[in-house]
Design a protein around this motif. Structure first.
Motif, PDB file in Angstrom:
ATOM      1  N   THR A  41     -12.591  10.816   5.067  1.00 46.58           N
ATOM      2  CA  THR A  41     -11.804  10.155   4.025  1.00 46.58           C
ATOM      3  C   THR A  41     -12.720   9.400   3.056  1.00 46.58           C
ATOM      4  O   THR A  41     -12.254   8.656   2.208  1.00 46.58           O
ATOM      5  CB  THR A  41     -10.803   9.155   4.645  1.00 46.58           C
ATOM      6  OG1 THR A  41     -11.551   8.185   5.373  1.00 46.58           O
ATOM      7  CG2 THR A  41      -9.833   9.835   5.581  1.00 46.58           C
ATOM      8  N   ARG A  98      -9.106  13.329  -5.437  1.00 49.38           N
ATOM      9  CA  ARG A  98      -8.811  11.931  -5.772  1.00 49.38           C
ATOM     10  C   ARG A  98      -7.468  11.811  -6.472  1.00 49.38           C
ATOM     11  O   ARG A  98      -7.281  10.977  -7.346  1.00 49.38           O
ATOM     12  CB  ARG A  98      -9.910  11.353  -6.682  1.00 49.38           C
ATOM     13  CG  ARG A  98     -11.306  11.620  -6.176  1.00 49.38           C
ATOM     14  CD  ARG A  98     -11.686  10.649  -5.083  1.00 49.38           C
ATOM     15  NE  ARG A  98     -11.804   9.296  -5.591  1.00 49.38           N
ATOM     16  CZ  ARG A  98     -12.861   8.834  -6.242  1.00 49.38           C
ATOM     17  NH1 ARG A  98     -13.890   9.629  -6.471  1.00 49.38           N
ATOM     18  NH2 ARG A  98     -12.906   7.590  -6.641  1.00 49.38           N
ATOM     19  N   GLN A  99      -6.536  12.659  -6.121  1.00 52.75           N
ATOM     20  CA  GLN A  99      -5.229  12.594  -6.757  1.00 52.75           C
ATOM     21  C   GLN A  99      -4.157  13.186  -5.842  1.00 52.75           C
ATOM     22  O   GLN A  99      -4.423  14.098  -5.075  1.00 52.75           O
ATOM     23  CB  GLN A  99      -5.243  13.380  -8.061  1.00 52.75           C
ATOM     24  CG  GLN A  99      -3.955  13.182  -8.846  1.00 52.75           C
ATOM     25  CD  GLN A  99      -4.122  13.523 -10.291  1.00 52.75           C
ATOM     26  OE1 GLN A  99      -4.482  14.635 -10.617  1.00 52.75           O
ATOM     27  NE2 GLN A  99      -3.864  12.544 -11.162  1.00 52.75           N
ATOM     28  N   PHE A 158      -5.303   8.061   3.305  1.00 52.96           N
ATOM     29  CA  PHE A 158      -5.334   8.337   1.864  1.00 52.96           C
ATOM     30  C   PHE A 158      -5.762   7.124   1.049  1.00 52.96           C
ATOM     31  O   PHE A 158      -5.467   7.024  -0.126  1.00 52.96           O
ATOM     32  CB  PHE A 158      -3.954   8.802   1.393  1.00 52.96           C
ATOM     33  CG  PHE A 158      -3.559  10.145   1.954  1.00 52.96           C
ATOM     34  CD1 PHE A 158      -4.395  11.245   1.799  1.00 52.96           C
ATOM     35  CD2 PHE A 158      -2.368  10.309   2.636  1.00 52.96           C
ATOM     36  CE1 PHE A 158      -4.040  12.480   2.312  1.00 52.96           C
ATOM     37  CE2 PHE A 158      -2.010  11.545   3.152  1.00 52.96           C
ATOM     38  CZ  PHE A 158      -2.848  12.634   2.992  1.00 52.96           C
ATOM     39  N   ARG A 159      -6.456   6.184   1.684  1.00 53.34           N
ATOM     40  CA  ARG A 159      -6.759   4.954   0.946  1.00 53.34           C
ATOM     41  C   ARG A 159      -7.645   5.217  -0.267  1.00 53.34           C
ATOM     42  O   ARG A 159      -7.618   4.462  -1.238  1.00 53.34           O
ATOM     43  CB  ARG A 159      -7.376   3.905   1.865  1.00 53.34           C
ATOM     44  CG  ARG A 159      -8.720   4.266   2.448  1.00 53.34           C
ATOM     45  CD  ARG A 159      -9.123   3.191   3.464  1.00 53.34           C
ATOM     46  NE  ARG A 159     -10.431   3.474   4.026  1.00 53.34           N
ATOM     47  CZ  ARG A 159     -10.640   4.359   4.989  1.00 53.34           C
ATOM     48  NH1 ARG A 159      -9.615   5.032   5.503  1.00 53.34           N
ATOM     49  NH2 ARG A 159     -11.851   4.581   5.454  1.00 53.34           N
ATOM     50  N   ALA A 160      -8.429   6.340  -0.195  1.00 52.61           N
ATOM     51  CA  ALA A 160      -9.280   6.662  -1.339  1.00 52.61           C
ATOM     52  C   ALA A 160      -8.436   7.008  -2.569  1.00 52.61           C
ATOM     53  O   ALA A 160      -8.939   7.016  -3.689  1.00 52.61           O
ATOM     54  CB  ALA A 160     -10.195   7.831  -0.995  1.00 52.61           C
ATOM     55  N   LEU A 161      -7.167   7.327  -2.345  1.00 52.38           N
ATOM     56  CA  LEU A 161      -6.311   7.744  -3.457  1.00 52.38           C
ATOM     57  C   LEU A 161      -5.541   6.579  -4.066  1.00 52.38           C
ATOM     58  O   LEU A 161      -4.776   6.762  -5.002  1.00 52.38           O
ATOM     59  CB  LEU A 161      -5.310   8.791  -2.961  1.00 52.38           C
ATOM     60  CG  LEU A 161      -5.939  10.113  -2.549  1.00 52.38           C
ATOM     61  CD1 LEU A 161      -4.892  10.997  -1.903  1.00 52.38           C
ATOM     62  CD2 LEU A 161      -6.528  10.812  -3.749  1.00 52.38           C
ATOM     63  N   ARG A 215       0.827  -1.189   0.000  1.00 54.50           N
ATOM     64  CA  ARG A 215       0.000   0.000   0.000  1.00 54.50           C
ATOM     65  C   ARG A 215       0.872   1.254   0.000  1.00 54.50           C
ATOM     66  O   ARG A 215       0.577   2.231  -0.669  1.00 54.50           O
ATOM     67  CB  ARG A 215      -0.892  -0.029   1.238  1.00 54.50           C
ATOM     68  CG  ARG A 215      -1.931   1.047   1.237  1.00 54.50           C
ATOM     69  CD  ARG A 215      -2.784   0.969   2.477  1.00 54.50           C
ATOM     70  NE  ARG A 215      -4.023   0.253   2.231  1.00 54.50           N
ATOM     71  CZ  ARG A 215      -5.107   0.385   2.997  1.00 54.50           C
ATOM     72  NH1 ARG A 215      -5.067   1.190   4.048  1.00 54.50           N
ATOM     73  NH2 ARG A 215      -6.190  -0.282   2.733  1.00 54.50           N
ATOM     74  N   VAL A 257       0.989  10.592  -3.814  1.00 57.57           N
ATOM     75  CA  VAL A 257       0.320  11.194  -2.663  1.00 57.57           C
ATOM     76  C   VAL A 257       1.374  11.851  -1.770  1.00 57.57           C
ATOM     77  O   VAL A 257       2.418  11.268  -1.509  1.00 57.57           O
ATOM     78  CB  VAL A 257      -0.456  10.117  -1.875  1.00 57.57           C
ATOM     79  CG1 VAL A 257      -1.021  10.702  -0.593  1.00 57.57           C
ATOM     80  CG2 VAL A 257      -1.553   9.537  -2.737  1.00 57.57           C
ATOM     81  N   LEU A 278       0.736   4.106  -2.829  1.00 59.30           N
ATOM     82  CA  LEU A 278       0.505   5.525  -2.520  1.00 59.30           C
ATOM     83  C   LEU A 278       1.614   6.376  -3.128  1.00 59.30           C
ATOM     84  O   LEU A 278       1.366   7.442  -3.692  1.00 59.30           O
ATOM     85  CB  LEU A 278       0.486   5.745  -1.015  1.00 59.30           C
ATOM     86  CG  LEU A 278      -0.837   5.571  -0.275  1.00 59.30           C
ATOM     87  CD1 LEU A 278      -0.666   6.034   1.160  1.00 59.30           C
ATOM     88  CD2 LEU A 278      -1.941   6.381  -0.942  1.00 59.30           C
ATOM     89  N   ALA A 289       1.131   6.723  -6.695  1.00 60.22           N
ATOM     90  CA  ALA A 289       0.025   7.640  -7.011  1.00 60.22           C
ATOM     91  C   ALA A 289       0.426   9.091  -6.750  1.00 60.22           C
ATOM     92  O   ALA A 289      -0.346  10.009  -7.001  1.00 60.22           O
ATOM     93  CB  ALA A 289      -1.200   7.271  -6.186  1.00 60.22           C
ATOM     94  N   VAL A 312     -15.514   9.114   0.042  1.00 55.41           N
ATOM     95  CA  VAL A 312     -15.986   9.822  -1.147  1.00 55.41           C
ATOM     96  C   VAL A 312     -17.509   9.919  -1.121  1.00 55.41           C
ATOM     97  O   VAL A 312     -18.199   8.946  -0.812  1.00 55.41           O
ATOM     98  CB  VAL A 312     -15.531   9.072  -2.419  1.00 55.41           C
ATOM     99  CG1 VAL A 312     -16.071   9.762  -3.664  1.00 55.41           C
ATOM    100  CG2 VAL A 312     -14.014   8.996  -2.463  1.00 55.41           C
ATOM    101  N   GLN A 362      -6.038  16.441  -1.370  1.00 53.79           N
ATOM    102  CA  GLN A 362      -5.693  15.334  -2.263  1.00 53.79           C
ATOM    103  C   GLN A 362      -6.841  14.341  -2.360  1.00 53.79           C
ATOM    104  O   GLN A 362      -7.120  13.789  -3.424  1.00 53.79           O
ATOM    105  CB  GLN A 362      -4.458  14.591  -1.764  1.00 53.79           C
ATOM    106  CG  GLN A 362      -3.254  15.484  -1.594  1.00 53.79           C
ATOM    107  CD  GLN A 362      -2.038  14.707  -1.124  1.00 53.79           C
ATOM    108  OE1 GLN A 362      -1.183  14.351  -1.900  1.00 53.79           O
ATOM    109  NE2 GLN A 362      -1.984  14.435   0.166  1.00 53.79           N
ATOM    110  N   ILE A 363      -7.471  14.105  -1.196  1.00 54.50           N
ATOM    111  CA  ILE A 363      -8.599  13.169  -1.196  1.00 54.50           C
ATOM    112  C   ILE A 363      -9.749  13.789  -1.979  1.00 54.50           C
ATOM    113  O   ILE A 363     -10.416  13.129  -2.774  1.00 54.50           O
ATOM    114  CB  ILE A 363      -9.019  12.832   0.245  1.00 54.50           C
ATOM    115  CG1 ILE A 363      -7.802  12.364   1.042  1.00 54.50           C
ATOM    116  CG2 ILE A 363     -10.104  11.773   0.257  1.00 54.50           C
ATOM    117  CD1 ILE A 363      -8.069  12.163   2.510  1.00 54.50           C
TER     118      ILE A 363
END
Lengths: 329, 508
Positions: A210, A280-281, B500-503, A4, A13, A8, A11, A212, A276-277
């Motif tokens: 956190t 979504r980026q 940040f798991r949604a990311l 994970r 983050v 991350l 991605a 969506v 960032q959440i």
């Protein structure tokens, strides 16, 4: 867990440690902090630079001056009271009007003179400031928010947060108050954050905490697809806030007033990572793109153009670290 | 600041810290475990003799060169005698003298010895021995024996064992028979070995000593043959032919002389005794540092008064607690009230013990919060309100102490050590967070602080760590190095992986 971690990182983050170590420590010199930590100073700077801010009605600097409040707000039925050093919206009281001798907040609570002056004296004593140092209270224009957001916010004033990296608007979101956040546009109090496409100014899905969400939890209207008006003006203001302070990594908070258009509320030298959440980026992807490709001597208009060109949602994959290093060198 | 600078700096810190640590642990022998005890032996020699009419002079050979052992302490018991100690070819000697003595006398020598692997035979390389004096027949026998043994051996060690083998078979050996009788004692046989080794130009001598075993009481003197091969002394058991110095063999004296002799009197008896004991390793390390001429003990925390030592015993653990908090905050991502408030609470737990500490902390903070919410309604100014909360906290603590005394619960009394100013600030901070961000966040942060305090308390209470920090304070440089590294850690915090798991990219 390690997997994970890698995903991350891939991605792009931005974590707290990296934000603090690689961006805030590097680009935000400590001596410039007072410019943004003191809302009064920020306001004066913005006025000098021709950036629109809510009109200042008055300042209360001592216990004694609390008594001057009725005099300061004589011509204004509605106004906002803010501790100049307050962080994360702590200690802000927005008065929407009066009933008799009492003040009515935007939330509908009635405060008598005593309750209000107690709050103000706490604020002046430093209850809301970092480190508890004595503070001053600003009395300013109450923003009448544009009806545009009415359907996706619950009381309070939605505001727009733009992360500006060395003058380049990197990422943006709109913060929508909810019942849980008591009308405050603060994500960790339960407000909805919804990302905004830098290129177009159109809102994306939102998040609460956190998670969506696609609809506002109180008004149940769809959050995404909303065009933020005056988007170019907002980007321009955000970009110009860099020259205001010289801080390389800031969050610019802007509200849309029904009559006055975009107004800068405050700048933040340690902007949070929840944006960032909401988008979504990861931020890192955009920061590295900016470091590798941007011309940091460009004028604000050129910087906005760069941002609109590169940061159209969703921004492409991470660029290689060595390319960033080469560009930085 | 670039990372290389930090890497070099922390490498230096780690090197310095570990070098000091290794020196103190291995050379000085400072104990790595708390309350570690080292085996020591009380050895005693008692000389009983009948003095003659004139002046008496009693000589006792005492341990001097003792490979594998070191002497911690020694004493001589001799009422009325004059005493001198001096170096002698056989090692050391103690000499008691008295002009006139009546009745049989007993003199005692006592020493405390401990194992010390760093002690080796430190004497200089001996000269080649002189040819022994003997008649022609004997000389011829000796030369034949030497030639025979030399033919079958390769070096000094194998020569010696070969020779000893011949001597042990004296009855059947044509050469050795010249020198020995059937009734020769082992010591006489060993002595013969030194003579013949001298004839072969090999320095040799007898080493007499005792075996230090766990049983207590009288010990018998045993002899080893010491042979120098040009580089070092080799040890041989003259009977079993085993080579090497046994681990539990303490060399008492060397040479052909007996352990004691008397001038102007009759020696009646010499008895040797050994008693095993345990002694604090720290004490031995101190003596050892003294012997090595090291000042690291003089300048250590042990040179401080005991009360001050106790303070540092606690203080040196504070950085460890802070390190734990740093890890929990920057690597795990737990939120606490105030950066190091949990360390102070953890220190308070030392007195109350963990469970009671948590209960008392929770009780005081909750009661304090109630008071704080009530005071909010009175609209006091900030500083007077803080003072008021502080006072109430002190009163609460006094109340709990008195109550627990009445109820006969011990831990309540130790509550007084809670850092009340810190608690008052915590209450204030918590009530603000409560109002501004809601109860759940306040309680979350409160519990977070308590968990962090509990963890750092548990770590700070590890007896072994406490001992290490106190005896080897230089290990704190490792903490400094760790903080330098952590200061440049820009990776994710553990809880951010969740946040940040949604990311997370879908799938991959």
């Amino acid at each position: 867990m390690l997997g994970r971690y890698r995903r991350l990182a891939r991605a792009g983050v931005l974590g707290l440690n990296k934000r603090n170590g690689d961006y805030i420590l590097r680009f935000n010199p400590r001596r410039l902090y007072p410019l943004v930590d003191d809302k009064l100073k920020t306001k004066h700077l913005a006025l000098k630079a021709g950036i629109a801010v809510p009109e200042l009605y008055g300042v209360m600097e001592t216990q004694h001056e609390i008594r001057r409040l009725p005099e300061i707000v004589r011509d204004h039925a509605a106004f906002a009271l803010k501790p100049a050093h307050g962080s994360a919206g702590d200690g802000i009281v927005v008065i929407a009007g009066r009933s008799g001798s009492r003040y009515r907040t935007v939330g509908g609570t009635l405060l008598d003179e005593d309750a209000l002056s107690h709050h103000l004296s706490n604020a002046i004593n430093g209850q809301f400031s970092l480190g508890g140092v004595p503070d001053v209270v600003i009395v300013e224009y109450m923003v009448r928010f544009s009806p545009l957001f009415e359907r996706i916010s619950f009381q309070g004033v939605p505001d727009i947060r733009v992360i500006v990296f060395r003058g380049f608007p990197i990422m943006a979101m709109v913060r929508l108050p909810t019942r849980d956040s008591h009308g405050k546009a603060n994500l960790h109090q339960g407000a909805v954050g919804a990302g905004i496409d830098i290129a177009t100014g159109v809102s994306l899905d939102g998040v609460v905490g956190t998670e969506v969400v696609t609809h506002h939890p109180d008004t149940t209207h769809v959050i995404s697809g909303l065009q933020v008006p005056d988007w170019d003006v907002i980007l321009d203001i955000a970009a110009r806030c860099y020259e205001l302070t010289g801080l390389g990594y800031i969050g610019v908070d802007i509200v849309l007033d029904r009559d006055l258009g975009p107004l800068v509320l405050e700048l933040n030298a340690r902007p949070g990572l929840a944006i960032q959440i909401a988008n979504r980026q990861g931020l890192l992807r955009r920061l590295q793109l900016c470091e590798a490709r941007a011309d940091f001597s460009a004028a604000p208009q050129a910087r906005v153009a760069f941002a609109k060109q590169w940061f159209q949602h969703p921004v492409g994959p991470m660029i290689e670290a060595d390319e960033v290093a080469a560009a930085v060198a | 600041m670039n990372n290389r600078h930090i890497h070099v700096l922390s490498a230096i810190l780690v090197a310095v810290s570990l070098a000091l640590f290794t020196y103190k642990a291995h050379v000085l022998g400072l104990p790595l475990q708390p309350k570690q005890e080292t085996q020591v032996w009380n050895i005693e020699a008692a000389i009983k003799f009948e003095p003659g009419p004139a002046a008496v002079k009693a000589t006792l050979r005492i341990p001097g060169l003792t490979p594998g052992y070191a002497i911690l302490d020694e004493s001589f018991v001799s009422r009325g005698f004059g005493l001198t100690t001096r170096s002698a070819p056989a090692g050391r000697e103690a000499q008691w003298t008295l002009r006139e003595a009546k009745g049989s006398q007993v003199l005692y020598y006592r020493a405390l010895v401990y194992r010390d692997a760093s002690r080796i035979a430190e004497d200089t390389t001996p000269a080649f021995p002189e040819q022994p004096l003997m008649d022609d027949a004997s000389r011829a026998a000796m030369e034949a024996l030497i030639a025979e043994v030399r033919r079958q051996s390769a070096d000094v060690a194998s020569f010696t064992t070969g020779l000893l083998r011949h001597i042990n078979m004296a009855e059947r050996d044509p050469y050795v028979g010249v020198f020995l009788r059937r009734t020769s004692t082992p010591v006489e046989r060993a002595h013969l070995a030194t003579v013949i080794l001298a004839g072969a130009q090999i320095p040799a001598r007898l080493a007499h000593g005792v075996l230090l075993r766990s049983e207590t009481g009288q010990v018998r003197v045993e002899s080893l043959l010491e042979v120098h091969d040009g580089v070092q002394w080799l040890y041989f058991n003259p009977q079993s032919l085993e080579q090497g110095l046994p681990r539990d063999f303490l060399i008492w004296w060397r040479g052909d002389d007996p352990i004691a002799d008397i001038d102007g009197g009759t020696l009646l008896d010499v008895t040797l005794a050994a008693q095993q004991n345990l002694l604090d390793s720290m004490l031995i390390a101190e003596r050892r540092a003294e012997r090595l001429g090291s000042h690291s003990i003089d300048f250590s925390l042990f040179s401080l008064p005991i009360a001050t030592q106790a303070v540092y015993g606690v203080l040196l653990m504070v950085p460890i607690g802070a390190l734990v908090i740093m890890l929990l905050r920057n690597f795990i991502g737990i939120k606490t009230f105030g950066t190091f408030m949990p360390v102070l609470v953890a220190l308070a737990f030392r007195e109350t013990r963990l469970l009671w500490g948590i209960v008392l902390f929770a009780v005081i903070v909750s009661l304090g919060l109630l008071i704080r919410f009530y005071l909010e309604r009175l609209r006091l100014l900030l500083v007077p309100r803080l003072t008021c909360v502080l006072t109430v906290v002190v009163l609460l603590m006094a109340g709990i102490s008195v109550l627990s005394q009445k109820l006969d619960i011990q831990p309540g009394l130790s509550i007084a050590l809670f850092p009340m100013v810190i608690i008052s600030m915590t209450i204030e901070r918590m009530s603000i967070v409560w109002e501004e961000r809601g109860a759940s966040e306040a309680i979350q942060e409160g519990i977070g602080s308590l968990i962090v305090a509990a963890i750092s308390y548990v770590v700070m209470e590890i007896a072994w760590l406490k001992h290490l920090m106190f005896v080897f304070p230089e290990l704190l440089l490792l903490v400094v190095a760790a903080t330098l590294f952590a200061g440049r850690y820009t990776g994710y915090r553990l809880l951010e992986l969740r946040r940040f798991r949604a990311l997370l990219p879908q799938g991959g």
